[in-house]
Design a protein around this motif. Structure first.
Motif, PDB file in Angstrom:
ATOM      1  N   LYS A  58       8.356  59.902  54.432  1.00 11.66           N
ATOM      2  CA  LYS A  58       9.444  58.911  54.529  1.00 11.66           C
ATOM      3  C   LYS A  58       8.944  57.490  54.254  1.00 11.66           C
ATOM      4  O   LYS A  58       9.538  56.776  53.442  1.00 11.66           O
ATOM      5  CB  LYS A  58      10.086  58.935  55.930  1.00 11.66           C
ATOM      6  N   THR A  88       6.262  56.472  52.734  1.00 11.28           N
ATOM      7  CA  THR A  88       5.785  56.325  51.349  1.00 11.28           C
ATOM      8  C   THR A  88       6.977  56.160  50.400  1.00 11.28           C
ATOM      9  O   THR A  88       6.972  55.291  49.519  1.00 11.28           O
ATOM     10  CB  THR A  88       4.962  57.586  50.953  1.00 11.28           C
ATOM     11  N   ARG A 116      -3.070  62.696  56.489  1.00 12.61           N
ATOM     12  CA  ARG A 116      -2.850  61.266  56.754  1.00 12.61           C
ATOM     13  C   ARG A 116      -3.906  60.729  57.705  1.00 12.61           C
ATOM     14  O   ARG A 116      -4.230  59.548  57.688  1.00 12.61           O
ATOM     15  CB  ARG A 116      -1.439  61.067  57.341  1.00 12.61           C
TER      16      ARG A 116
HETATM   17  P1  ADP Z   1       6.229  59.946  57.236  1.00 13.26           P
HETATM   18  O1  ADP Z   1       6.574  58.469  57.137  1.00 13.26           O
HETATM   19  O2  ADP Z   1       7.360  60.819  56.859  1.00 13.26           O
HETATM   20  O3  ADP Z   1       5.637  60.331  58.548  1.00 13.26           O
HETATM   21  P2  ADP Z   1       4.103  59.258  55.307  1.00 13.26           P
HETATM   22  O4  ADP Z   1       4.858  58.400  54.338  1.00 13.26           O
HETATM   23  O5  ADP Z   1       3.179  58.581  56.252  1.00 13.26           O
HETATM   24  O6  ADP Z   1       5.096  60.231  56.114  1.00 13.26           O
HETATM   25  O7  ADP Z   1       3.314  60.342  54.432  1.00 13.26           O
HETATM   26  C1  ADP Z   1       2.429  61.296  55.028  1.00 13.26           C
HETATM   27  C2  ADP Z   1       1.277  61.570  54.068  1.00 13.26           C
HETATM   28  O8  ADP Z   1       1.777  62.307  52.935  1.00 13.26           O
HETATM   29  C3  ADP Z   1       0.608  60.320  53.523  1.00 13.26           C
HETATM   30  O9  ADP Z   1      -0.789  60.519  53.491  1.00 13.26           O
HETATM   31  C4  ADP Z   1       1.194  60.172  52.135  1.00 13.26           C
HETATM   32  O10 ADP Z   1       0.321  59.538  51.245  1.00 13.26           O
HETATM   33  C5  ADP Z   1       1.428  61.641  51.729  1.00 13.26           C
HETATM   34  N1  ADP Z   1       2.560  61.850  50.789  1.00 13.26           N
HETATM   35  C6  ADP Z   1       3.789  61.305  50.844  1.00 13.26           C
HETATM   36  N2  ADP Z   1       4.577  61.752  49.834  1.00 13.26           N
HETATM   37  C7  ADP Z   1       3.814  62.622  49.126  1.00 13.26           C
HETATM   38  C8  ADP Z   1       4.053  63.432  47.950  1.00 13.26           C
HETATM   39  N3  ADP Z   1       5.220  63.445  47.324  1.00 13.26           N
HETATM   40  N4  ADP Z   1       3.037  64.195  47.510  1.00 13.26           N
HETATM   41  C9  ADP Z   1       1.840  64.211  48.142  1.00 13.26           C
HETATM   42  N5  ADP Z   1       1.548  63.473  49.244  1.00 13.26           N
HETATM   43  C10 ADP Z   1       2.526  62.695  49.736  1.00 13.26           C
END
Ligand code: ADP
Ligand code: 5GP
Length: 208
Positions: free
Chosen positions: A18, A20, A137
């Protein structure tokens, strides 16, 4: 013409991407307002107070609840999270589109208070990939990851009945564009266009 902003709620299991996707969305669509939530969880490395979250003590958070400063709040994995009411109201009234990144209890409360809100749920390509992202992460210990995964499984059961749109986050770019398109579509909805329609009708009546 006074047009109310679109309120978009983004939810999804922890680690689905989310944050990202939202970062990318704000790069490709500058005219949005991100509602910075308050939380009692500890900041992760690199998180800035007032930018990613307003980090608060439990006492401060509970005081904000009591004084009615939260639009909604929830407990997620033992910590409080909440959306400050006044900023969201102010932006929407000024016609600005607002994005919330909140979990499912909060989304349900927002929908109850503001039925015009658009609810978007982000799905992982697979549960295996979700686990990989959450572990990869590297921001939570094993116990917290376990808690977040079981919350995710619970959420996934409830999501189909609540959310308006579901987006699989296979590629960040595609997911961000889809959210941008949803917001653009919503700007033309009868709800968002109420004031514009009212004004045109008034003009038409004056002519008649
Ligand atoms: P959330 O905000 O939903 O908890 P994050 O944005 O922190 O999730 O993303 C979790 C991890 O997944 C991060 O390390 C990010 O870089 C990775 N990530 C996000 N989208 C993708 C994608 N489409 N493909 C591979 N890795 C992703
Ligand atoms: P994280 O600790 O990973 O930043 O967030 C944990 C969960 O809390 C995520 O599902 C996120 O969407 C949610 N969250 C963040 N801010 C808020 C908020 O203001 N209200 C609610 N209800 N959930 C929030």
């Amino acid at each position: 013409m006074n047009k109310r902003g679109v309120l978009t709620v983004i939810s999804g299991p922890s680690g689905v991407g989310k944050g990202t996707i939202i970062n990318r969305l704000f790069e490709i669509e500058k005219n949005l307002y991100f509602s910075v939530s308050a939380t009692t969880r500890n900041p992760r490395p690199g998180e800035i107070d007032g930018v990613h979250y307003s980090f608060k003590s439990r006492e401060e958070f509970e005081h904000d609840i009591e004084t009615g400063e939260m639009l909604e709040h929830a407990v997620f994995n033992g910590n409080y999270y909440g959306t400050p009411k006044s900023a969201v109201e102010e932006k929407l009234s000024a016609g600005k589109d607002v994005v919330l990144d909140i979990e499912i209890q909060g989304a349900r409360n927002v929908k109850r208070l503001m039925p015009e809100a658009v609810l978007v749920y982000i799905l992982p390509p697979s549960i295996d990939e979700l686990k990989k992202r959450l572990v990869g992460r590297n921001t939570e210990d094993a116990e917290t990851i376990k808690g977040r995964l079981s919350t995710a499984y619970r959420e996934l059961h409830e999501a189909p009945e609540l959310y308006d749109y579901f987006i699989v986050n296979d590629m960040v770019e595609n997911a961000a564009i889809k959210i941008k398109d949803i917001i653009e579509g919503e700007r033309c909805s009868g709800n968002a266009m109420q004031e514009v329609l009212k004004q045109i009708l008034e003009e038409a009546e004056n002519l008649a």
